[in-house]
Design an enzyme around this catalytic site. Sequence first.
Site, PDB file in Angstrom:
ATOM      1  CG  ASP A   8     -74.617 -76.041 -69.183  1.00 42.21           C
ATOM      2  OD1 ASP A   8     -74.006 -77.112 -69.026  1.00 42.21           O
ATOM      3  OD2 ASP A   8     -75.863 -75.961 -69.193  1.00 42.21           O
ATOM      4  CG  LEU A   9     -73.797 -79.402 -74.664  1.00 38.54           C
ATOM      5  CD1 LEU A   9     -73.446 -78.649 -75.944  1.00 38.54           C
ATOM      6  CD2 LEU A   9     -73.179 -80.803 -74.710  1.00 38.54           C
ATOM      7  CG  ASP A  10     -76.890 -81.242 -71.899  1.00 44.16           C
ATOM      8  OD1 ASP A  10     -76.958 -81.559 -73.090  1.00 44.16           O
ATOM      9  OD2 ASP A  10     -76.219 -81.876 -71.063  1.00 44.16           O
ATOM     10  CB  THR A  16     -79.440 -81.855 -75.173  1.00 48.49           C
ATOM     11  OG1 THR A  16     -78.601 -80.788 -74.747  1.00 48.49           O
ATOM     12  CG2 THR A  16     -79.058 -82.278 -76.574  1.00 48.49           C
ATOM     13  CE  LYS A  44     -84.183 -77.789 -66.917  1.00 46.54           C
ATOM     14  NZ  LYS A  44     -84.932 -76.550 -67.140  1.00 46.54           N
ATOM     15  NE  ARG A  48     -74.809 -90.798 -68.149  1.00 42.36           N
ATOM     16  CZ  ARG A  48     -73.912 -91.341 -68.968  1.00 42.36           C
ATOM     17  NH1 ARG A  48     -73.693 -92.640 -68.931  1.00 42.36           N
ATOM     18  NH2 ARG A  48     -73.233 -90.614 -69.842  1.00 42.36           N
ATOM     19  CB  SER A 113     -70.972 -79.755 -70.528  1.00 42.31           C
ATOM     20  OG  SER A 113     -71.987 -80.741 -70.434  1.00 42.31           O
ATOM     21  CB  ALA A 114     -72.324 -82.298 -65.773  1.00 44.33           C
ATOM     22  CB  SER A 115     -73.095 -83.944 -70.931  1.00 39.50           C
ATOM     23  OG  SER A 115     -73.370 -85.030 -71.799  1.00 39.50           O
ATOM     24  CE  LYS A 144     -71.593 -77.446 -65.185  1.00 41.88           C
ATOM     25  NZ  LYS A 144     -72.363 -77.160 -66.410  1.00 41.88           N
ATOM     26  CD  GLU A 168     -74.593 -74.024 -65.987  1.00 42.03           C
ATOM     27  OE1 GLU A 168     -75.790 -74.325 -66.120  1.00 42.03           O
ATOM     28  OE2 GLU A 168     -73.687 -74.861 -66.018  1.00 42.03           O
ATOM     29  CG  ASP A 169     -79.719 -74.840 -68.630  1.00 37.13           C
ATOM     30  OD1 ASP A 169     -78.560 -75.215 -68.357  1.00 37.13           O
ATOM     31  OD2 ASP A 169     -80.651 -75.627 -68.857  1.00 37.13           O
TER      32      ASP A 169
HETATM   33  C1  BG6 Z   1     -75.703 -81.943 -67.774  1.00 37.83           C
HETATM   34  C2  BG6 Z   1     -77.216 -82.028 -67.830  1.00 37.83           C
HETATM   35  O1  BG6 Z   1     -75.252 -81.057 -68.735  1.00 37.83           O
HETATM   36  O2  BG6 Z   1     -75.124 -83.221 -67.995  1.00 37.83           O
HETATM   37  C3  BG6 Z   1     -77.719 -83.093 -66.853  1.00 37.83           C
HETATM   38  O3  BG6 Z   1     -77.772 -80.773 -67.482  1.00 37.83           O
HETATM   39  C4  BG6 Z   1     -77.031 -84.416 -67.130  1.00 37.83           C
HETATM   40  O4  BG6 Z   1     -79.118 -83.205 -67.006  1.00 37.83           O
HETATM   41  C5  BG6 Z   1     -75.521 -84.232 -67.072  1.00 37.83           C
HETATM   42  O5  BG6 Z   1     -77.420 -85.387 -66.178  1.00 37.83           O
HETATM   43  C6  BG6 Z   1     -74.762 -85.518 -67.387  1.00 37.83           C
HETATM   44  O6  BG6 Z   1     -74.981 -85.872 -68.733  1.00 37.83           O
HETATM   45  P1  BG6 Z   1     -74.613 -87.273 -69.393  1.00 37.83           P
HETATM   46  O7  BG6 Z   1     -74.804 -86.999 -70.868  1.00 37.83           O
HETATM   47  O8  BG6 Z   1     -73.195 -87.564 -69.055  1.00 37.83           O
HETATM   48  O9  BG6 Z   1     -75.550 -88.266 -68.849  1.00 37.83           O
HETATM   49 MG    MG Z   2     -77.520 -77.020 -68.705  1.00 37.28          MG
END
Ligand code: BG6
Ligand code: MG
Length: 218
Positions: A8-10, A16, A44, A48, A113-115, A144, A168-169
């Site tokens: 996972d990233l964040d 972050t 977490k 988004r 990562s979901a980000s 997730k 993962e956190d």
């Molecule tokens: C996850 C974070 O890695 O990414 C979440 O833990 C976040 O908090 C999600 O909402 C989506 O990220 P982004 O950067 O696409 O808004």
């Molecule tokens: Mg995370």
Amino acid sequence: MIRAFLFDLDGVIVDTAKYHYMAWKRLSEELGLSFDIRDNEALKGVSRRRSFEIILGINGKEMSDEEIEACCQKKNDYYLEYIYQLKKEEILPGVTDFMKEASSLGYKIALGSASKNSRLILEKLEITPYFDEVIDGTKVSKAKPDPEVFLKGAEELGVKPEECIVFEDSLAGIMAARKGHMKSVGVANPEVEDCCDYFISGFSGADVRVLVKKVSGE
Ligand code: BG6
Ligand code: MG
């Protein structure tokens, strides 16, 4: 046999998670919505949009699709303000050494990562080359705790889910790993300690071989 690591990233590679919280808090205050650090735990790892729906749920509020999208966009603008200031020094201690050691021992490495900001963050931190594959929020349709992001990671790396360890956190991320039949290592966040296969407070001093043995018994 363990052949790959999915990170996972964040909150695992870089702190972050606190910037996501700060951005949501700023938006919530502007909108007069209640949201605190305890509520943040449920955000977490999740997407988004889903995060904002959780905040609306906490406040018993509803919004139109367009309003939700506009709020998510605003939150991301705030988040990016913080991310543009991100420094290499914010990479969490020991994680790049751990990845280097893992690669040299022949383990494959992917980001899961979901980000949607993952690529930007990896570039800013100059750690893109550490990953054989990057699966992020732009490549998956299910957030997730759905295992899609990790299953895709395994597929792209050419390994079976059972051959992967997920780092993962978040509770959502640990659940995703479990649903995907992967081993899970909880990192840093005591909230996940009871539901992962193995827990580490951070990567400082973590030894790849020792960890694989503890997690999988190999
Ligand atoms: C996850 C974070 O890695 O990414 C979440 O833990 C976040 O908090 C999600 O909402 C989506 O990220 P982004 O950067 O696409 O808004
Ligand atoms: Mg995370």
